[in-house]
Enzyme design. Structure first.
Site, PDB file in Angstrom:
ATOM      1  N   CYS A 248       0.849  -1.204   0.000  1.00 16.84           N
ATOM      2  CA  CYS A 248       0.000   0.000   0.000  1.00 16.84           C
ATOM      3  C   CYS A 248       0.880   1.247   0.000  1.00 16.84           C
ATOM      4  O   CYS A 248       0.743   2.146   0.829  1.00 16.84           O
ATOM      5  CB  CYS A 248      -0.949   0.009   1.192  1.00 16.84           C
ATOM      6  SG  CYS A 248      -1.902  -1.503   1.410  1.00 16.84           S
ATOM      7  N   ALA A 250       1.568   3.893  -2.163  1.00 10.26           N
ATOM      8  CA  ALA A 250       1.279   5.238  -2.678  1.00 10.26           C
ATOM      9  C   ALA A 250       0.888   6.187  -1.540  1.00 10.26           C
ATOM     10  O   ALA A 250       0.242   5.758  -0.574  1.00 10.26           O
ATOM     11  CB  ALA A 250       0.162   5.159  -3.715  1.00 10.26           C
ATOM     12  N   PRO A 251       1.312   7.457  -1.656  1.00  9.94           N
ATOM     13  CA  PRO A 251       2.007   8.109  -2.779  1.00  9.94           C
ATOM     14  C   PRO A 251       3.522   7.970  -2.763  1.00  9.94           C
ATOM     15  O   PRO A 251       4.195   8.557  -3.592  1.00  9.94           O
ATOM     16  CB  PRO A 251       1.597   9.568  -2.625  1.00  9.94           C
ATOM     17  CG  PRO A 251       1.433   9.743  -1.156  1.00  9.94           C
ATOM     18  CD  PRO A 251       0.867   8.438  -0.641  1.00  9.94           C
ATOM     19  N   LYS A 254       6.786   6.824   2.403  1.00 15.62           N
ATOM     20  CA  LYS A 254       7.517   5.845   3.201  1.00 15.62           C
ATOM     21  C   LYS A 254       8.498   5.062   2.335  1.00 15.62           C
ATOM     22  O   LYS A 254       9.557   4.645   2.807  1.00 15.62           O
ATOM     23  CB  LYS A 254       6.530   4.917   3.909  1.00 15.62           C
ATOM     24  CG  LYS A 254       5.645   5.621   4.931  1.00 15.62           C
ATOM     25  CD  LYS A 254       4.770   4.625   5.678  1.00 15.62           C
ATOM     26  CE  LYS A 254       3.875   5.332   6.689  1.00 15.62           C
ATOM     27  NZ  LYS A 254       2.819   6.130   6.042  1.00 15.62           N
ATOM     28  N   ASP A 297      -2.481  -6.009  -5.302  1.00 11.62           N
ATOM     29  CA  ASP A 297      -3.359  -5.964  -4.136  1.00 11.62           C
ATOM     30  C   ASP A 297      -2.667  -6.705  -2.992  1.00 11.62           C
ATOM     31  O   ASP A 297      -2.316  -7.879  -3.126  1.00 11.62           O
ATOM     32  CB  ASP A 297      -4.692  -6.625  -4.486  1.00 11.62           C
ATOM     33  CG  ASP A 297      -5.706  -6.548  -3.357  1.00 11.62           C
ATOM     34  OD1 ASP A 297      -5.317  -6.229  -2.214  1.00 11.62           O
ATOM     35  OD2 ASP A 297      -6.885  -6.821  -3.618  1.00 11.62           O
ATOM     36  N   CYS A 369      -3.256   5.355   9.954  1.00 10.21           N
ATOM     37  CA  CYS A 369      -3.423   6.748  10.394  1.00 10.21           C
ATOM     38  C   CYS A 369      -4.797   6.886  11.048  1.00 10.21           C
ATOM     39  O   CYS A 369      -5.516   7.850  10.826  1.00 10.21           O
ATOM     40  CB  CYS A 369      -3.243   7.733   9.245  1.00 10.21           C
ATOM     41  SG  CYS A 369      -4.304   7.448   7.818  1.00 10.21           S
TER      42      CYS A 369
END
Length: 426
Positions: A248, A250-251, A254, A297, A369
């Site tokens: 996961c 994007a953007p 990290k 995915d 988050c």
């Protein structure tokens, strides 16, 4: 084109059409020639959504009956926002908001009467408002109750923090420069800033600034990223030669930070959306860093995994984003209570799917988050209960607070967004 009318149309896109404010503004802002006007429309849009539940409560007391026209209703909320929460002079807030209804002459007397009524009745209405937590803290009832339930001693502080405009935080690329050296560059450029006490790579600007004004931004010396999001690499503790998965991704914040902390790793960044993956590639190019970026995915590794296990996995899972409401005030409007169980299921699927990809002795960092315990410590605790081969690696740090599994940062703590981290090994 009247800027307040454009802001009203942006708000209508979120409130009536359930579009994200980012997507709506991407359509509207390019049509506005002047940068100051673009900034004003953006500020009004974020501000009204930040205080929507309070403004809507006030409007319900001022209006004899609901306003059926969405555009005029948004203008009424805009006028109230300017009078209550902005530095716009009251006479200008009223006059310019009324003038924005230029194509609907019937609405001008209504808007004028509503805004004048607030000016006359505001003391009494502020007192009456104290009976409504949703109005005082400007959160939908379900979300307010969820936060209060999870954080009964801190919830008012968290809600207040979520209603404040966020600081602009930078991540220094320590392959290019040190934090103290970059702070000196900012001072030379006349930009006030300070080091973030809890995060070695983070700088917080006194006032937000366009990225083109940041010294050597285009050369990849800094990136815009909240301090809480900058904690992942230290928790992963990557070393040269390791195979690392950024799920996961994007953007790409990290992704870049992992490479900046240790460039000699074999890093695979995946994201399910090809258009979002392009952002990762663009950020890698700006920073002059290399990683594999692949559409995939996280809950279905069979479609993209080559069968070679990873030393480190970062799963920054899809979540309610309740920890970043101060940056994305439309979350309070767009997120619904039925979304939470669905997100919890997606998180569970991703954790279960990625776990077999981790080498024995490797580390998986799970982050969100979110500030909701059901997505965070309860999620990882349930995973540990279901996987006896898994164990927690305790996070000992001076940021956030220890919870039953992992560590939680609440919105606004040390100037950071709300974030959760847990470190798991097998």
């Amino acid at each position: 084109m009247n800027t307040r009318l454009l802001a009203a149309r942006a708000l209508r896109g979120v409130v009536s059409e359930s579009r994200s404010l980012t997507a709506v503004l991407e359509d509207i802002l390019p049509t506005i020639p002047r940068a100051l006007d673009r900034a004003f429309v953006q500020s009004l849009s974020f501000g009204v959504l930040r205080w929507y539940w309070q403004l809507d409560w006030i409007l319900s007391r001022l209006a004899a009956k609901p306003i059926r026209d969405d555009e005029i209703r948004m203008l009424a909320l805009l006028g109230l926002y300017q009078l209550i929460h902005s530095r716009v002079k009251p006479h200008a807030a009223v006059a310019e908001t009324v003038a924005a209804a230029e194509r609907k002459q019937w609405a001008k007397p209504l808007l004028n009467a509503l805004l004048r009524s607030w000016q006359r009745r505001q003391d009494a209405l502020r007192l009456e408002m104290q009976s409504s937590y949703a109005a005082v803290y400007s959160h939908p009832d379900w979300l307010l109750e969820a936060i209060k339930r999870d954080w009964p001693e801190q919830y008012t502080v968290v809600l207040d923090a979520a209603n404040q405009p966020p600081p602009m935080a930078l991540r220094v690329n320590r392959l290019k420069t040190g934090r103290d050296a970059y702070l000196a560059l900012l001072r030379e450029a006349g930009i006030a800033a300070e080091a973030c006490a809890r995060v070695e790579s983070a700088i917080i600007l006194a006032q937000p600034a366009p990225v083109e004004q940041l010294p050597r931004f285009d050369a990849g010396w800094v990136s815009v990223q909240d301090g809480a999001a900058q904690l992942a690499p230290s928790l992963l503790a990557v070393e040269p030669g390791m195979r690392v998965l950024d799920a996961c991704a994007a953007p790409g914040g990290k992704t870049l930070h992992l490479l900046e902390s240790c460039p000699d790793i074999d890093l695979l960044a995946i994201d399910h959306a090809p258009e979002r993956l392009r952002r990762v590639e663009q950020n890698l190019q700006r920073a002059g860093l290399d990683a594999q970026a692949r559409a995939g995915d996280a809950s279905d590794p069979a479609a993209w995994w080559d069968g070679k296990p990873f030393d480190r996995i970062l799963l920054d899972a899809p979540c309610s984003a309740t920890g970043v409401i101060r940056r994305h005030s439309d979350i309070k409007m767009l997120r619904q209570p039925e979304d939470i169980p669905q997100l919890i299921q997606v998180q569970r699927q991703m954790l279960g799917a990625l776990w077999p990809l981790l080498k024995p002795g490797g580390i998986l960092v799970y982050s969100t988050c979110s500030i909701l315990r059901s997505e965070n410590e309860r999620q990882t605790s349930a995973f540990l209960n279901e996987h006896p081969e898994a164990s927690e690696v305790a996070i000992r740090a001076d940021w956030g607070e220890a919870v039953s599994c992992g560590r939680q940062i609440l919105t606004g703590a040390d100037g950071m967004d709300g974030f959760y981290y847990a470190r798991l090994t097998r």
